[in-house]
Write a protein that holds these residues in place. Structure first.
Motif, PDB file in Angstrom:
ATOM      1  N   ASP A  43       0.818  -1.215   0.000  1.00 60.86           N
ATOM      2  CA  ASP A  43       0.000   0.000   0.000  1.00 60.86           C
ATOM      3  C   ASP A  43       0.853   1.267   0.000  1.00 60.86           C
ATOM      4  N   GLY A  44       2.177   1.132   0.129  1.00 65.57           N
ATOM      5  CA  GLY A  44       3.071   2.276   0.097  1.00 65.57           C
ATOM      6  C   GLY A  44       3.638   2.693   1.437  1.00 65.57           C
ATOM      7  N   THR A  45       3.095   2.181   2.535  1.00 66.49           N
ATOM      8  CA  THR A  45       3.591   2.534   3.863  1.00 66.49           C
ATOM      9  C   THR A  45       4.996   1.968   4.073  1.00 66.49           C
ATOM     10  N   ILE A  46       5.875   2.790   4.632  1.00 61.72           N
ATOM     11  CA  ILE A  46       7.259   2.377   4.861  1.00 61.72           C
ATOM     12  C   ILE A  46       7.436   1.948   6.312  1.00 61.72           C
ATOM     13  N   TRP A  47       8.036   0.774   6.487  1.00 63.46           N
ATOM     14  CA  TRP A  47       8.261   0.192   7.808  1.00 63.46           C
ATOM     15  C   TRP A  47       9.749  -0.024   8.030  1.00 63.46           C
ATOM     16  N   LYS A  48      10.235   0.428   9.181  1.00 64.24           N
ATOM     17  CA  LYS A  48      11.609   0.153   9.583  1.00 64.24           C
ATOM     18  C   LYS A  48      11.561  -0.833  10.744  1.00 64.24           C
ATOM     19  N   ILE A  49      12.335  -1.896  10.636  1.00 65.47           N
ATOM     20  CA  ILE A  49      12.359  -2.939  11.662  1.00 65.47           C
ATOM     21  C   ILE A  49      13.786  -3.034  12.182  1.00 65.47           C
ATOM     22  N   ALA A  50      13.968  -2.805  13.493  1.00 61.96           N
ATOM     23  CA  ALA A  50      15.331  -2.675  13.993  1.00 61.96           C
ATOM     24  C   ALA A  50      15.466  -3.122  15.443  1.00 61.96           C
ATOM     25  N   THR A  51      16.729  -3.369  15.819  1.00 61.46           N
ATOM     26  CA  THR A  51      17.090  -3.685  17.194  1.00 61.46           C
ATOM     27  C   THR A  51      18.420  -3.022  17.513  1.00 61.46           C
ATOM     28  N   SER A  52      18.622  -2.668  18.771  1.00 63.79           N
ATOM     29  CA  SER A  52      19.909  -2.118  19.178  1.00 63.79           C
ATOM     30  C   SER A  52      20.915  -3.230  19.486  1.00 63.79           C
ATOM     31  N   ALA A  53      20.407  -4.468  19.593  1.00 58.47           N
ATOM     32  CA  ALA A  53      21.286  -5.609  19.864  1.00 58.47           C
ATOM     33  C   ALA A  53      22.026  -6.022  18.587  1.00 58.47           C
ATOM     34  N   LYS A  54      23.231  -6.489  18.744  1.00 56.32           N
ATOM     35  CA  LYS A  54      24.015  -6.915  17.574  1.00 56.32           C
ATOM     36  C   LYS A  54      24.177  -8.431  17.511  1.00 56.32           C
ATOM     37  N   LYS A  55      23.725  -9.120  18.575  1.00 54.89           N
ATOM     38  CA  LYS A  55      23.811 -10.576  18.595  1.00 54.89           C
ATOM     39  C   LYS A  55      22.503 -11.157  19.106  1.00 54.89           C
ATOM     40  N   ASN A  56      22.173 -12.347  18.646  1.00 54.11           N
ATOM     41  CA  ASN A  56      20.989 -13.046  19.133  1.00 54.11           C
ATOM     42  C   ASN A  56      21.268 -13.627  20.518  1.00 54.11           C
ATOM     43  N   THR A  57      20.233 -13.562  21.346  1.00 58.48           N
ATOM     44  CA  THR A  57      20.364 -14.118  22.697  1.00 58.48           C
ATOM     45  C   THR A  57      19.380 -15.251  22.945  1.00 58.48           C
ATOM     46  N   GLY A  58      18.629 -15.631  21.915  1.00 61.09           N
ATOM     47  CA  GLY A  58      17.658 -16.700  22.046  1.00 61.09           C
ATOM     48  C   GLY A  58      17.011 -16.982  20.704  1.00 61.09           C
ATOM     49  N   PRO A  59      16.010 -17.850  20.675  1.00 60.40           N
ATOM     50  CA  PRO A  59      15.323 -18.167  19.422  1.00 60.40           C
ATOM     51  C   PRO A  59      14.645 -16.931  18.834  1.00 60.40           C
ATOM     52  N   ALA A  60      14.657 -16.855  17.496  1.00 64.42           N
ATOM     53  CA  ALA A  60      13.995 -15.745  16.816  1.00 64.42           C
ATOM     54  C   ALA A  60      12.480 -15.865  16.960  1.00 64.42           C
ATOM     55  N   THR A  61      11.818 -14.730  17.159  1.00 64.45           N
ATOM     56  CA  THR A  61      10.358 -14.700  17.272  1.00 64.45           C
ATOM     57  C   THR A  61       9.842 -13.587  16.354  1.00 64.45           C
ATOM     58  N   ARG A  62       8.557 -13.295  16.463  1.00 66.20           N
ATOM     59  CA  ARG A  62       7.993 -12.128  15.785  1.00 66.20           C
ATOM     60  C   ARG A  62       7.443 -11.143  16.823  1.00 66.20           C
ATOM     61  N   GLU A  63       7.973 -11.220  18.020  1.00 66.91           N
ATOM     62  CA  GLU A  63       7.494 -10.356  19.091  1.00 66.91           C
ATOM     63  C   GLU A  63       8.004  -8.929  18.911  1.00 66.91           C
ATOM     64  N   ILE A  64       7.089  -7.972  18.979  1.00 68.59           N
ATOM     65  CA  ILE A  64       7.411  -6.556  18.809  1.00 68.59           C
ATOM     66  C   ILE A  64       7.443  -5.890  20.180  1.00 68.59           C
ATOM     67  N   ASP A  65       8.547  -5.223  20.489  1.00 73.50           N
ATOM     68  CA  ASP A  65       8.670  -4.531  21.770  1.00 73.50           C
ATOM     69  C   ASP A  65       7.986  -3.168  21.741  1.00 73.50           C
ATOM     70  N   GLU A  66       8.082  -2.492  20.617  1.00 73.27           N
ATOM     71  CA  GLU A  66       7.566  -1.126  20.541  1.00 73.27           C
ATOM     72  C   GLU A  66       7.293  -0.742  19.089  1.00 73.27           C
ATOM     73  N   MET A  67       6.226   0.023  18.878  1.00 74.45           N
ATOM     74  CA  MET A  67       5.929   0.563  17.554  1.00 74.45           C
ATOM     75  C   MET A  67       5.969   2.080  17.644  1.00 74.45           C
ATOM     76  N   VAL A  68       6.710   2.703  16.737  1.00 75.51           N
ATOM     77  CA  VAL A  68       6.896   4.153  16.761  1.00 75.51           C
ATOM     78  C   VAL A  68       6.443   4.753  15.438  1.00 75.51           C
ATOM     79  N   LEU A  69       5.623   5.784  15.516  1.00 77.08           N
ATOM     80  CA  LEU A  69       5.228   6.551  14.338  1.00 77.08           C
ATOM     81  C   LEU A  69       6.128   7.781  14.260  1.00 77.08           C
ATOM     82  N   LEU A  70       6.905   7.867  13.188  1.00 73.11           N
ATOM     83  CA  LEU A  70       7.783   9.007  12.960  1.00 73.11           C
ATOM     84  C   LEU A  70       7.155   9.912  11.906  1.00 73.11           C
TER      85      LEU A  70
END
Length: 207
Positions: A90-117
Motif C-alpha cells: 500500500d506504500g507505507t514504509i516500515w523500519k524494523i530494527a534492534t539495538s542488539a548486535k547478537k541473538n540471545t535466544g530463538p527468533a520470534t515475531r514479538e514486537i517490543d515497541e511501535m513508533v510513528l515518525l
C-alpha cells in the motif's frame, strides 16, 4: 496526558492490504480504511518496529517480503545495531530494527515497541503545536528529533525532520497528496502543521 488510541492507514485496495497486514502479523496495532485520495512519492512518515534481537528483525522482514513488501534497505548491521526497511504494497514504509548486535535466544515475531515518525518541515514548530494540544515531551534533540510521552498508547509518537527521515529510509524526499494516515486520540480532531490528520477517539461502547 494525551494518548493515541489507534492508527489508521488508508489504502486503495482494502482486501489486499488486509491480507498483507494479517500475514505481517501486526494484529490490531493498525487499522485500515479504504481511500481513493491521490498520493505520490514519499508520504512524509514511517512506522518503526523495535524488537529484541537480529533474528527477530530477519523474521519480520522475511514475513513482510513474503507477503508482498519491497525491500528499501536490506537488513544489515550498523554502528547502532541491526535493521532493515521495507515498503508495504500500500506504500507505507516500515523500519524494523534492534539495538542488539547478537541473538540471545530463538527468533520470534514479538514486537517490543511501535513508533510513528512524522517527517516535519519544522520540528520545533510541530513540537510547539503538539505540546499546545496536551502532549508531553519525553525526549528532545533541538530541532532534529522530538519524542512524546504516550505511556498508555500502543504507538509511540515522534517527530523527525522530513529530509532526514527520507534519507534514513533510503527514499527521495519528494512527495505530494494525501499522507494516507489518520491518528485517533483524545486530542482530536485537527490537522498538524504538516497536514497529518487526527480524529476524535471513538467512544467506548456501553456494557
Amino acid at each position: 496526558m494525551a494518548t493515541i488510541e489507534s492508527l489508521t492507514i488508508e489504502v486503495a485496495d482494502l482486501t489486499a492490504a488486509d491480507r498483507f497486514y494479517t500475514a505481517f502479523g501486526l494484529g490490531t496495532r493498525v487499522r485500515l480504511r479504504a481511500s481513493a485520495e491521490p498520493t505520490t512519492g514519499f508520504r512524509g512518515f514511517s512506522l518503526s518496529l523495535t524488537v529484541s534481537q537480529p533474528g527477530t528483525v530477519d523474521n519480520l522482514v522475511g514475513a513482510a517480503l513474503d507477503a508482498g513488501a519491497t525491500a528499501l534497505k536490506p537488513a544489515a548491521k550498523s554502528f547502532w545495531g541491526y535493521g532493515g526497511v521495507v515498503q508495504a504494497p500500500d506504500g507505507t514504509i516500515w523500519k524494523i530494527a534492534t539495538s542488539a548486535k547478537k541473538n540471545t535466544g530463538p527468533a520470534t515475531r514479538e514486537i517490543d515497541e511501535m513508533v510513528l515518525l512524522l517527517g516535519a518541515s519544522d520540528v520545533a514548530a510541530s513540537r510547539s503545536f503538539y505540546v499546545g494540544r496536551g502532549l508531553a515531551v519525553a525526549k528532545s534533540f533541538g530541532r532534529k528529533y522530538v519524542e512524546f510521552a504516550t505511556p498508555s498508547s500502543a504507538v509511540k509518537l515522534a517527530l523527525y525532520g522530513r529530509r532526514a527521515l527520507a534519507k534514513d529510509l533510503g527514499v527521495p524526499i519528494d512527495g505530494t497528496g494525501s499522507h494516507r494516515l489518520v491518528l485517533s486520540g483524545d486530542t482530536g480532531p485537527f490537522s498538524d502543521p504538516d497536514g497529518f490528520a487526527w480524529e476524535a477517539a471513538s467512544p467506548v461502547p456501553a456494557a
